[in-house]
Write a protein that holds these residues in place. Structure first.
Motif, short mmCIF file in Angstrom:
data_model
loop_
_atom_site.label_atom_id
_atom_site.label_comp_id
_atom_site.label_asym_id
_atom_site.label_seq_id
_atom_site.Cartn_x
_atom_site.Cartn_y
_atom_site.Cartn_z
N SER B 44 -54.44 32.96 48.60
CA SER B 44 -53.67 34.21 48.69
C SER B 44 -52.57 34.23 47.64
O SER B 44 -52.32 35.26 47.00
N ASP B 164 -58.06 40.08 49.46
CA ASP B 164 -57.60 38.84 50.09
C ASP B 164 -58.14 38.76 51.52
O ASP B 164 -57.59 39.34 52.44
N GLU B 165 -59.24 38.04 51.68
CA GLU B 165 -59.91 37.89 52.98
C GLU B 165 -60.05 39.22 53.71
O GLU B 165 -59.55 39.38 54.82
MG LIG Z 1 -54.64 33.49 52.55
#
Ligand SMILES: [Mg+2]
Ligand SMILES: Nc1ncnc2c1ncn2[C@@H]1O[C@H](COP(=O)(O)OP(=O)(O)OP(=O)(O)O)[C@@H](O)[C@H]1O
Lengths: 222, 245
Positions: B44, B164-165
């Motif tokens: 991240s 991000d995910e």
């Molecule tokens: Mg992360």
């Protein structure tokens, strides 16, 4: 025996008093929230000096009595006004009181707004930045609208306290609702009746508003 | 091929703790790069450095030739050209879906309401949610919210997209609807950098896979090579754990 009948001829004066109270309240809430929001933003700023000054301001006004601020501003505001503008027009007690209330209440609203801003997740700010917004836009369009929504019950609660505190303007001779009731009662020789009546009016308005806040709180809690 | 995103020797510290160490990689125009690695490895952080949501102390990042770390760079302008999709969607809850789609178009890009509406609705339709334009984010499922978030980013006409995910906060039955949208984007030639543990997506869609561990990029190779035989032991372990699910 109590005699409440003399209140009826005094009603126009009492109404004028209540209008002054409400005008002072309304303007103070608006001014206090605006200044309080600026103070909250300053306090949350990365700039040490700015946040330090805001912190001092908030702590200072939260540590002195409102009555002192009212009396003091009554003396000081005309001096500053005349010095700033160079004119010698007198500044009314109403204006002095308004400035005092705005500056005093701003310290309390600032703490409410600060907590409100901090309750908004960091991800919201990041999303605003990621879309290309600057700090001002992210605050104005994304963070503050959400914070204000969350804070509405607390704003109202603080404003109910302020509604009662406006009666302190008797110290500088302003004829607000309470001061009108007091002086009318003295004139007709029925001080108890007029004060009981005034108390009932304050109670109905404040308690009614409190019930409203409770209902709002339930709605906003969801 | 020219690099749309170029990271050179990027290092970052939180106080004494080094989160990123000497990270070097690039994403070419039209390329899809998947970033994976164990929790806390800095994925991240790395992706947030690309659009300057996190500052970094060493190295350089160029996005379309613009240096992210240069204090003279207009960061809001740079960010407005790079779309980002977050794990927790981050739709603005006080705004309707339409307003979510249009607010940055109008306030940042200066588009008219009409133009912003047209564009927003076009992308909302693309992610299959046109019927929900008047609703608020809280009225949509997680998968729907994430699709709106993708549409919101696309409406800015980004030159690249960062994820991000995007599916890790979703219920399993909603993951595919989001991955399908991302797959469609990739096939249209969007430049994408995706932090994700969806190895099926990586196999099907990615051009390259980056594996991170403790702040280092330890694998950076074509996906065939990565899934064929990742060289590092940590990557092997990670993959076997992930693929069991
Ligand atoms: Mg992360
Ligand atoms: N604001 C911060 N201050 C200090 N340390 C941080 C901060 N943000 C992240 N970290 C640390 O930096 C490291 C990398 O965090 P990061 O969120 O980039 O990891 P990640 O690979 O995305 O993990 P995950 O898979 O859990 O999302 C972690 O050890 C984390 O604890």
């Amino acid at each position: 025996m109590m005699d409440f009948s003399q209140i009826i001829p005094a009603l126009p004066a009492l109404t004028d008093g209540m209008l002054l109270t409400l005008r002072l309240l309304g303007l103070s809430v608006v001014g206090g929230v605006v200044l309080g929001t600026l103070l909250a933003l300053a306090r949350l700023s990365d700039r040490r000096v700015l946040s330090g000054l805001a912190k001092f301001y908030v702590n200072y006004f939260r540590s002195i009595p409102l009555l002192l601020v009212i009396s003091w501003f009554y003396l000081v505001v005309p001096l500053i006004y005349n010095w700033l503008t160079g004119s010698f027009e007198p500044v009314g007690a109403f204006t002095s009181c308004l400035v005092a209330f705005v500056m005093f209440e701003a310290a309390y609203y600032a703490e409410i707004v600060r907590a409100g801003i901090q309750a908004i997740p960091k991800g919201q700010v990041n999303a605003a930045y990621a879309l290309g917004m600057g700090y001002g836009q992210a605050m104005r369009l994304i963070v503050l609208p959400q914070a204000f929504r969350k804070m509405t019950p607390l704003f109202l609660q603080q404003s109910i306290i302020l509604f009662q505190d406006t009666s302190l303007v008797y110290a500088v001779g302003l004829l607000d609702f309470l001061n009108t009731a007091r002086s009318k009662g003295d004139i007709v020789g029925l001080p108890h009746e007029f004060l009981i009546f005034a108390g009932a009016v304050y109670f109905v308005i404040s308690f009614g508003a409190t019930l409203l806040v409770k209902r709002l709180q339930k709605r906003f809690a969801v | 091929m020219t690099a749309m995103i170029q990271l050179s020797n990027v290092s970052k510290w939180y106080g004494d703790f080094q989160v990123l160490t000497d990270c070097t990689t690039q994403v070419a125009k039209g390329e899809v790069v998947v970033v994976c690695g164990p929790s806390g490895s800095g994925k991240s952080t790395l992706i947030k450095c690309v659009n300057a949501l996190e500052p970094f102390q060493k190295g350089t990042i160029l996005v379309d030739g613009v240096s992210v770390g240069d204090p003279k760079t207009d960061l809001p302008k740079l960010r407005s050209r790079v779309g980002m999709v977050f794990q927790h969607f981050e739709l603005f809850p006080h705004l309707s879906i339409t307003d979510n789609l249009t607010i940055a178009q109008m306030k940042v890009l200066g588009r008219s309401r009409e133009e912003a509406n047209d564009k927003g609705l076009k992308y909302l339709d693309r992610v299959g949610l046109k019927a929900h334009a008047a609703k608020f984010p809280g009225q949509l499922s997680g998968g729907q919210q994430q699709r709106v978030a993708i549409a919101r980013a696309l409406a800015m006409d980004p030159i690249a997209m960062l994820f991000d995910e995007p599916t890790s906060a979703l219920d399993p039955e909603m993951i595919n609807e989001v991955l399908d949208v991302m797959t469609g984007l990739a096939h249209e030639g969007m430049t994408m950098m995706c932090v994700t543990h969806e190895m099926g997506f990586a196999r099907r869609v990615a051009d390259r896979v980056i594996f991170m561990d403790r702040g280092h990029i330890v694998e950076d190779c074509a996906k065939e090579e990565f899934f064929g035989a990742p060289r590092g032991e940590r990557a092997q372990q990670f993959l076997s754990k992930i693929l069991q699910h």
